[in-house]
Design a protein around this motif. Structure first.
Motif, PDB file in Angstrom:
ATOM      1  N   GLU A 252      30.610 -14.168  29.427  1.00 50.85           N
ATOM      2  CA  GLU A 252      30.198 -12.769  29.265  1.00 50.85           C
ATOM      3  C   GLU A 252      31.093 -12.037  28.268  1.00 50.85           C
ATOM      4  OE1 GLU A 252      27.576 -11.516  30.341  1.00 50.85           O
ATOM      5  OE2 GLU A 252      26.913 -12.697  32.060  1.00 50.85           O
ATOM      6  N   GLU A 253      31.545 -12.723  27.222  1.00 51.30           N
ATOM      7  CA  GLU A 253      32.486 -12.126  26.280  1.00 51.30           C
ATOM      8  C   GLU A 253      31.933 -10.865  25.612  1.00 51.30           C
ATOM      9  OE1 GLU A 253      33.357 -14.832  23.148  1.00 51.30           O
ATOM     10  OE2 GLU A 253      31.265 -15.174  22.589  1.00 51.30           O
TER      11      GLU A 253
ATOM     12  N   PRO B 269      34.175  -5.717  27.432  1.00 46.92           N
ATOM     13  CA  PRO B 269      34.839  -4.456  27.050  1.00 46.92           C
ATOM     14  C   PRO B 269      34.052  -3.215  27.456  1.00 46.92           C
ATOM     15  CG  PRO B 269      34.949  -6.050  25.260  1.00 46.92           C
ATOM     16  CD  PRO B 269      34.003  -6.618  26.276  1.00 46.92           C
ATOM     17  N   GLU B 270      32.749  -3.235  27.235  1.00 44.75           N
ATOM     18  CA  GLU B 270      31.929  -2.072  27.584  1.00 44.75           C
ATOM     19  C   GLU B 270      31.849  -1.905  29.098  1.00 44.75           C
ATOM     20  OE1 GLU B 270      27.552  -0.128  26.527  1.00 44.75           O
ATOM     21  OE2 GLU B 270      28.112  -2.109  25.744  1.00 44.75           O
ATOM     22  N   LEU B 271      31.764  -3.025  29.828  1.00 45.67           N
ATOM     23  CA  LEU B 271      31.711  -2.967  31.287  1.00 45.67           C
ATOM     24  C   LEU B 271      32.948  -2.289  31.858  1.00 45.67           C
ATOM     25  CD1 LEU B 271      30.528  -3.878  34.080  1.00 45.67           C
ATOM     26  CD2 LEU B 271      31.834  -5.990  33.779  1.00 45.67           C
ATOM     27  N   ILE B 272      34.114  -2.705  31.403  1.00 41.58           N
ATOM     28  CA  ILE B 272      35.363  -2.116  31.906  1.00 41.58           C
ATOM     29  C   ILE B 272      35.459  -0.649  31.528  1.00 41.58           C
ATOM     30  CG2 ILE B 272      37.867  -2.229  31.765  1.00 41.58           C
ATOM     31  CD1 ILE B 272      36.534  -4.448  33.407  1.00 41.58           C
ATOM     32  N   SER B 273      35.003  -0.303  30.336  1.00 40.23           N
ATOM     33  CA  SER B 273      35.024   1.095  29.906  1.00 40.23           C
ATOM     34  C   SER B 273      34.184   1.956  30.842  1.00 40.23           C
ATOM     35  CB  SER B 273      34.505   1.204  28.470  1.00 40.23           C
ATOM     36  OG  SER B 273      34.411   2.543  28.060  1.00 40.23           O
ATOM     37  N   TRP B 274      33.002   1.475  31.215  1.00 40.51           N
ATOM     38  CA  TRP B 274      32.125   2.217  32.122  1.00 40.51           C
ATOM     39  C   TRP B 274      32.782   2.374  33.496  1.00 40.51           C
ATOM     40  CZ3 TRP B 274      26.433   0.094  31.429  1.00 40.51           C
ATOM     41  CH2 TRP B 274      25.992   0.412  30.153  1.00 40.51           C
ATOM     42  N   ILE B 275      33.338   1.272  34.006  1.00 36.56           N
ATOM     43  CA  ILE B 275      33.955   1.319  35.335  1.00 36.56           C
ATOM     44  C   ILE B 275      35.112   2.303  35.354  1.00 36.56           C
ATOM     45  CG2 ILE B 275      35.265  -0.008  37.037  1.00 36.56           C
ATOM     46  CD1 ILE B 275      33.601  -2.450  36.282  1.00 36.56           C
ATOM     47  N   GLU B 276      35.949   2.256  34.317  1.00 43.72           N
ATOM     48  CA  GLU B 276      37.110   3.153  34.254  1.00 43.72           C
ATOM     49  C   GLU B 276      36.688   4.615  34.276  1.00 43.72           C
ATOM     50  OE1 GLU B 276      40.242   0.305  31.813  1.00 43.72           O
ATOM     51  OE2 GLU B 276      38.927   1.684  30.728  1.00 43.72           O
ATOM     52  N   LYS B 277      35.624   4.935  33.574  1.00 50.60           N
ATOM     53  CA  LYS B 277      35.149   6.313  33.551  1.00 50.60           C
ATOM     54  C   LYS B 277      34.767   6.780  34.955  1.00 50.60           C
ATOM     55  CE  LYS B 277      33.315   6.226  28.823  1.00 50.60           C
ATOM     56  NZ  LYS B 277      32.078   6.269  27.989  1.00 50.60           N
ATOM     57  N   VAL B 278      34.084   5.921  35.700  1.00 52.59           N
ATOM     58  CA  VAL B 278      33.605   6.303  37.033  1.00 52.59           C
ATOM     59  C   VAL B 278      34.761   6.434  38.015  1.00 52.59           C
ATOM     60  CG1 VAL B 278      32.203   5.576  39.000  1.00 52.59           C
ATOM     61  CG2 VAL B 278      31.322   5.307  36.682  1.00 52.59           C
ATOM     62  N   VAL B 279      35.628   5.424  38.075  1.00 50.10           N
ATOM     63  CA  VAL B 279      36.687   5.433  39.096  1.00 50.10           C
ATOM     64  C   VAL B 279      37.768   6.472  38.790  1.00 50.10           C
ATOM     65  CG1 VAL B 279      36.263   3.052  39.785  1.00 50.10           C
ATOM     66  CG2 VAL B 279      37.910   3.517  37.959  1.00 50.10           C
ATOM     67  N   VAL B 280      38.087   6.639  37.518  1.00 52.08           N
ATOM     68  CA  VAL B 280      39.118   7.624  37.155  1.00 52.08           C
ATOM     69  C   VAL B 280      38.609   9.040  37.387  1.00 52.08           C
ATOM     70  CG1 VAL B 280      40.460   8.579  35.252  1.00 52.08           C
ATOM     71  CG2 VAL B 280      40.287   6.100  35.525  1.00 52.08           C
TER      72      VAL B 280
ATOM     73  N   MET C  33      29.825  -6.706  41.652  1.00 52.40           N
ATOM     74  CA  MET C  33      28.754  -6.452  40.684  1.00 52.40           C
ATOM     75  C   MET C  33      28.747  -7.548  39.633  1.00 52.40           C
ATOM     76  SD  MET C  33      30.275  -3.334  38.365  1.00 52.40           S
ATOM     77  CE  MET C  33      30.214  -2.220  39.743  1.00 52.40           C
ATOM     78  N   ASP C  34      27.648  -7.607  38.892  1.00 55.91           N
ATOM     79  CA  ASP C  34      27.533  -8.570  37.802  1.00 55.91           C
ATOM     80  C   ASP C  34      28.230  -8.022  36.556  1.00 55.91           C
ATOM     81  OD1 ASP C  34      26.103 -10.250  39.422  1.00 55.91           O
ATOM     82  OD2 ASP C  34      24.142  -9.580  38.698  1.00 55.91           O
ATOM     83  N   ALA C  35      28.500  -8.929  35.629  1.00 56.85           N
ATOM     84  CA  ALA C  35      29.193  -8.545  34.396  1.00 56.85           C
ATOM     85  C   ALA C  35      28.237  -8.278  33.240  1.00 56.85           C
ATOM     86  CB  ALA C  35      30.180  -9.641  33.997  1.00 56.85           C
ATOM     87  N   ASP C  36      26.932  -8.253  33.511  1.00 50.90           N
ATOM     88  CA  ASP C  36      25.949  -8.175  32.426  1.00 50.90           C
ATOM     89  C   ASP C  36      25.481  -6.756  32.119  1.00 50.90           C
ATOM     90  OD1 ASP C  36      24.460  -7.665  34.668  1.00 50.90           O
ATOM     91  OD2 ASP C  36      23.323  -9.541  34.608  1.00 50.90           O
ATOM     92  N   LEU C  37      26.136  -5.732  32.710  1.00 45.74           N
ATOM     93  CA  LEU C  37      25.826  -4.327  32.461  1.00 45.74           C
ATOM     94  C   LEU C  37      24.479  -3.883  33.024  1.00 45.74           C
ATOM     95  CD1 LEU C  37      26.962  -4.097  28.714  1.00 45.74           C
ATOM     96  CD2 LEU C  37      28.280  -3.423  30.724  1.00 45.74           C
TER      97      LEU C  37
ATOM     98  N   VAL D 286      21.505  -6.056  27.686  1.00 47.61           N
ATOM     99  CA  VAL D 286      21.629  -5.653  26.286  1.00 47.61           C
ATOM    100  C   VAL D 286      22.477  -6.622  25.472  1.00 47.61           C
ATOM    101  CG1 VAL D 286      21.288  -3.210  26.784  1.00 47.61           C
ATOM    102  CG2 VAL D 286      23.592  -4.164  26.873  1.00 47.61           C
ATOM    103  N   THR D 287      23.277  -7.454  26.133  1.00 45.38           N
ATOM    104  CA  THR D 287      24.096  -8.432  25.424  1.00 45.38           C
ATOM    105  C   THR D 287      23.972  -9.787  26.087  1.00 45.38           C
ATOM    106  OG1 THR D 287      26.050  -7.962  26.780  1.00 45.38           O
ATOM    107  CG2 THR D 287      25.792  -6.692  24.754  1.00 45.38           C
ATOM    108  N   GLY D 288      24.083 -10.842  25.288  1.00 41.64           N
ATOM    109  CA  GLY D 288      24.065 -12.193  25.831  1.00 41.64           C
ATOM    110  C   GLY D 288      22.709 -12.574  26.403  1.00 41.64           C
ATOM    111  N   GLU D 289      22.680 -13.700  27.073  1.00 42.85           N
ATOM    112  CA  GLU D 289      21.465 -14.221  27.679  1.00 42.85           C
ATOM    113  C   GLU D 289      21.700 -14.467  29.159  1.00 42.85           C
ATOM    114  OE1 GLU D 289      20.358 -17.731  25.612  1.00 42.85           O
ATOM    115  OE2 GLU D 289      19.863 -16.696  23.736  1.00 42.85           O
TER     116      GLU D 289
END
Length: 319
Positions: free
Chosen positions: A16-17, A21-32, A95-99, A202-205
């Protein structure tokens, strides 16, 4: 009992390379923004892309991120289970890592926990983001699981909240063949659902091919239900009844002189019994294979590397 953190977010990832980065950015926004004392546990299930390197990079930027890498691919359930056991939060959300999971539902999950629910399931409100084939196969899957007696939550994958109390109960399940979608409902704690709209990838398969989905369904059925064995017994009774009818047909054909001697007996024995026997042997073999895996008591997984970072102070009240 006190907990070091309010919330642990456990993510199983396999190749899930592109999304990390986008996944962690989203999570940080919510938890912070909600002031949670949190940790993010990312379990790399044997990825062969740059996923593990990215976990290293992310953990250096955010010391609340912990990475765990498996020696090889052991399966999503094994990765999530290890994340559960490593979590230090009062509640754990997977949760899954696929956004595709709705990260902004996390506060709603926690609010329901505060109301007394020990397990909160994230359930899809619709399947608009799936292909027609995926929609139909998913429908068949849940109906088949219900018919076979394997208790699952319809349209729920692995987006869920579990309290530390529920995780202690989960720790008691020692089987090697982990089927979390069946084990979690089996625990029996107070539970509820949160409906959300699953986004398109939106990314990967997708990592779930038709072959993997079929294998997943077979694992679920044979891990939680003996009904297929009972179906075999009923099929045996039905086959016996049909064989008797076939015998009468064979006798009538023989005395009427409309058949070659020996033909009827061969046809009845091969056509009626051969396929059923092979099918029944295959089902029984699935159960024997499960027993074989359990009695060997091999480890569910082997951890290759762990990324630990010192936690930074975080403010706000705890849950």
């Amino acid at each position: 009992m006190t907990y070091e953190k309010d919330l642990s977010i456990v993510i199983s990832l396999f190749n899930e390379e592109e999304s990390l980065p986008e996944l962690i950015s989203w999570i940080e926004k919510v938890v912070v923004s909600n002031g949670y004392k949190y940790e993010i546990i990312m379990v790399d299930d044997g990825s062969n892309d740059r996923s593990w390197e990215i976990v290293h990079e992310l953990s250096r930027k955010n010391p609340c991120i912990r990475g765990i890498s498996f020696r090889r691919n052991y399966g999503k359930s094994a990765a999530l289970y290890h994340g559960f056991m490593a979590a230090e939060g009062r509640v754990v959300i997977t949760m899954d890592a696929d956004l595709q999971d709705d990260i902004y539902k996390i506060p709603e999950f926690i609010a329901l926990f505060q109301q007394g629910y020990q397990i909160v399931y994230g359930v899809r409100s619709n399947r608009k983001s799936d292909t027609y084939f995926k929609q139909k196969t998913a429908s068949v899957f849940y109906k088949l699981m219900g018919f076979m007696g394997a208790g699952t939550v319809d349209d729920h994958a692995d987006f869920r909240l579990m309290s530390n109390k529920a995780l202690e109960a989960l720790r008691g399940y020692k089987e090697v063949n982990l089927f979390l979608r069946g084990i979690v409902p089996l625990i029996g704690f107070e539970s509820t659902k949160v409906y959300y709209e699953r986004k398109q990838r939106v990314t990967g398969e997708t990592k779930y091919s038709f072959r993997k989905m079929l294998s997943f369904a077979l694992d679920g059925i044979t891990s939680f239900s003996v009904r297929p064995l009972r179906v075999i017994a009923l099929a045996g009774l039905l086959c016996s009844g049909l064989s008797i009818l076939g015998l009468f047909y064979a006798l009538i054909s023989y005395f009427a002189g409309v058949t070659v001697p020996g033909w009827t007996a061969i046809v009845c024995s091969i056509w009626m019994l051969g396929g059923i026997q092979l099918l029944c042997l295959g089902v029984v073999g699935e159960y024997i294979g499960k027993i074989f895996s359990e009695v060997k008591q091999r480890p569910r997984y082997i951890v290759d590397e762990v990324v630990f970072c010192q936690d930074t102070p975080q403010s706000k009240d705890s849950l």
